[in-house]
Motif scaffolding. Structure first.
Motif, PDB file in Angstrom:
ATOM      1  N   VAL A  17       0.837  -1.206   0.000  1.00 49.65           N
ATOM      2  CA  VAL A  17       0.000   0.000   0.000  1.00 49.65           C
ATOM      3  C   VAL A  17       0.868   1.250   0.000  1.00 49.65           C
ATOM      4  O   VAL A  17       0.595   2.235  -0.712  1.00 49.65           O
ATOM      5  CB  VAL A  17      -0.948  -0.011   1.212  1.00 49.65           C
ATOM      6  CG1 VAL A  17      -1.658   1.336   1.353  1.00 49.65           C
ATOM      7  CG2 VAL A  17      -1.972  -1.133   1.065  1.00 49.65           C
ATOM      8  N   ALA A  18       1.944   1.244   0.790  1.00 54.23           N
ATOM      9  CA  ALA A  18       2.829   2.402   0.843  1.00 54.23           C
ATOM     10  C   ALA A  18       3.517   2.632  -0.496  1.00 54.23           C
ATOM     11  O   ALA A  18       3.658   3.785  -0.946  1.00 54.23           O
ATOM     12  CB  ALA A  18       3.870   2.212   1.943  1.00 54.23           C
ATOM     13  N   ALA A  54       4.104  11.215   3.318  1.00 51.61           N
ATOM     14  CA  ALA A  54       2.716  10.764   3.417  1.00 51.61           C
ATOM     15  C   ALA A  54       2.580   9.314   2.981  1.00 51.61           C
ATOM     16  O   ALA A  54       1.851   8.529   3.598  1.00 51.61           O
ATOM     17  CB  ALA A  54       1.810  11.663   2.591  1.00 51.61           C
ATOM     18  N   ALA A  55       3.290   8.949   1.892  1.00 55.45           N
ATOM     19  CA  ALA A  55       3.230   7.569   1.420  1.00 55.45           C
ATOM     20  C   ALA A  55       3.850   6.615   2.448  1.00 55.45           C
ATOM     21  O   ALA A  55       3.328   5.537   2.717  1.00 55.45           O
ATOM     22  CB  ALA A  55       3.942   7.448   0.075  1.00 55.45           C
ATOM     23  N   TYR A  69      -3.372  10.984   7.043  1.00 55.49           N
ATOM     24  CA  TYR A  69      -4.395  11.926   6.596  1.00 55.49           C
ATOM     25  C   TYR A  69      -3.905  13.363   6.748  1.00 55.49           C
ATOM     26  O   TYR A  69      -4.100  14.191   5.840  1.00 55.49           O
ATOM     27  CB  TYR A  69      -5.681  11.713   7.390  1.00 55.49           C
ATOM     28  CG  TYR A  69      -6.780  12.676   7.003  1.00 55.49           C
ATOM     29  CD1 TYR A  69      -7.529  12.467   5.855  1.00 55.49           C
ATOM     30  CD2 TYR A  69      -7.059  13.798   7.776  1.00 55.49           C
ATOM     31  CE1 TYR A  69      -8.536  13.348   5.487  1.00 55.49           C
ATOM     32  CE2 TYR A  69      -8.067  14.687   7.422  1.00 55.49           C
ATOM     33  CZ  TYR A  69      -8.800  14.456   6.276  1.00 55.49           C
ATOM     34  OH  TYR A  69      -9.783  15.331   5.901  1.00 55.49           O
ATOM     35  N   ALA A  70      -3.252  13.673   7.874  1.00 53.20           N
ATOM     36  CA  ALA A  70      -2.745  15.032   8.086  1.00 53.20           C
ATOM     37  C   ALA A  70      -1.690  15.376   7.047  1.00 53.20           C
ATOM     38  O   ALA A  70      -1.660  16.501   6.510  1.00 53.20           O
ATOM     39  CB  ALA A  70      -2.170  15.151   9.497  1.00 53.20           C
ATOM     40  N   LEU A  71      -0.804  14.415   6.721  1.00 52.98           N
ATOM     41  CA  LEU A  71       0.225  14.674   5.706  1.00 52.98           C
ATOM     42  C   LEU A  71      -0.395  14.825   4.322  1.00 52.98           C
ATOM     43  O   LEU A  71       0.081  15.632   3.503  1.00 52.98           O
ATOM     44  CB  LEU A  71       1.254  13.542   5.710  1.00 52.98           C
ATOM     45  CG  LEU A  71       2.137  13.477   6.966  1.00 52.98           C
ATOM     46  CD1 LEU A  71       3.036  12.236   6.913  1.00 52.98           C
ATOM     47  CD2 LEU A  71       2.992  14.745   7.084  1.00 52.98           C
ATOM     48  N   ALA A  72      -1.467  14.051   4.051  1.00 56.58           N
ATOM     49  CA  ALA A  72      -2.145  14.186   2.756  1.00 56.58           C
ATOM     50  C   ALA A  72      -2.798  15.561   2.633  1.00 56.58           C
ATOM     51  O   ALA A  72      -2.755  16.197   1.560  1.00 56.58           O
ATOM     52  CB  ALA A  72      -3.179  13.078   2.596  1.00 56.58           C
TER      53      ALA A  72
END
Length: 397
Positions: A17-18, A54-55, A69-72
């Motif tokens: 996923v990452a 974020a990834a 979510y915060a980084l996105a």
């Protein structure tokens, strides 16, 4: 099968996923078809760094779902510098993670906070002239749609996941409660059987010992023979009662009784003590209207009280048993003189009586009477809806 594979290999799943999130982020975290496509532009470098972070944070989404979510959202704020940039696909994965691994409520709160932050920063940049209004609106709408898709899918799957977890947890609790109830029932049944066996064996053996000692002490063959016959009769009665009581333990007997079939007669108890040579008397006053359980408790209380008097007061000149039946309760009183202090550890007789009396909501007191004797008093309530027996009224033995 694929779902089971992902569930059995969570670390591998997180890495995949990452990597997918990183590949998507690196292709979208920058200007698209604009003159600001210089790879060395500061905003481009910052957006790439945030995209990588974020990834990578997606590997921690199970434990800290708000972090990716915060980084996105931060990446989306940086991408406002590129008017033609689309919403970051990382929002789908991160919003989905919040809904699945946190809660639906937190997902909607995070969604509203994120979109509010984008709208606030976008409006501020529009006022400064850094971006035009249509570009900021396009960025906001793109982020809102992308995050909404992740939220809806995540809430659906997250609710199903939490429901299954709740069902499994409830099933485990039911199994634990069932085992606990079984253990409590087994312990209660063991205590009941031990209490019944103590009452039967203790009283019968005390009478048999007294009769045997009397037979051995007398020089009259007829009296000795009568004492031994009485001892044999007592032993047979005890054996019959024990067989009836232990019938519940027979394998495959679904109709085995949970208690002896008939109450213990106080008259028989006193008569057996008299046959053993003890000065026992019984007085019953009032009209008894007690349920089976209460009458059975009365018989056992008399049995244990007389047995204690025979054992601990062998030279007693009187053992008085009195049963007073009132409108609301019946009182059993057992008194004897010449009680001998015992240095042996306490037995289970009084504790068994206390358990019986407490089980039917009565009270019990036992102790020295202050005159060298012993007194036991039990009060048993008569009010109940159980099946009742109607013994004879006032009698004296």
């Amino acid at each position: 099968m694929i779902r089971r594979f992902w569930a059995r290999h969570p670390l591998f799943t997180d890495i995949v996923v990452a990597l997918i999130g990183l590949a998507i982020a690196l292709t979208t975290a920058g200007p698209v078809g604009t003159d600001n496509a210089d790879p060395g532009a500061p905003f481009h470098i910052v957006s790439m760094v945030i995209a990588i972070a974020a990834a990578a944070s997606l590997m921690l989404r199970r434990r800290w779902p708000l972090l990716p979510y915060a980084l996105a959202i931060l990446l989306q704020l940086v991408m406002l510098a590129y008017p033609s940039a689309a919403g970051s696909p990382l929002l789908i994965l991160s919003t989905y993670a919040v809904a699945v691994y946190a809660s639906s409520r937190l997902c909607w709160i995070a969604y509203g906070a994120g979109m509010g932050a984008i709208a606030l920063v976008g409006g501020f940049e529009v006022l400064l002239g850094a971006v035009d209004f249509l570009g900021a609106l396009n960025a906001l709408l793109s982020a809102a749609v992308v995050a909404l898709v992740g939220a809806l899918v995540g809430i659906n799957i997250g609710n199903r996941k939490r429901y299954l977890e709740a069902v499994i947890d409830r099933s485990r609790q039911l199994v634990v409660e069932r085992d606990q109830q079984a253990q409590l029932a087994a312990a209660a049944e063991r205590a009941r059987i031990a209490r019944e066996m103590h009452d039967v064996v203790s009283h019968s053996l005390t009478v048999i010992v007294a009769l045997s000692e009397g037979a051995a002490a007398t020089a009259d063959p007829e009296r000795a023979r009568g004492a031994m016959e009485a001892a044999a009769t007592t032993a047979r009665e005890a054996l019959t009662e024990m067989r009836t009581m232990l019938g519940v333990l027979r394998d495959g007997d679904a109709e085995a009784p949970l208690a002896p079939l008939a109450p213990v007669s106080p008259y028989d108890v006193v008569a057996s003590a008299q046959r053993a040579g003890y000065p026992a008397t019984l007085v019953v006053t009032g009209s008894a209207d007690l349920p089976d359980t209460a009458q059975y408790a009365v018989g056992r209380i008399v049995q244990e009280g007389v047995t204690n008097a025979m054992r601990h007061a062998p030279s007693a000149t009187v053992i008085r048993v009195r049963i007073d039946h009132g409108e609301d309760a019946s009182t059993v009183t057992i008194r004897n003189d010449r009680a001998t202090p015992s240095t042996a550890p306490g037995g289970f007789g009084l504790r068994g009586i206390a358990e019986r009396v407490a089980h039917i909501g009565g009270t019990l007191s036992a102790g020295p009477d202050g005159a060298g004797g012993w007194e036991l008093t039990a009060t048993i309530p008569s009010g109940t809806t159980e099946t009742r027996l109607n013994p004879d009224s006032e009698e004296t033995t």
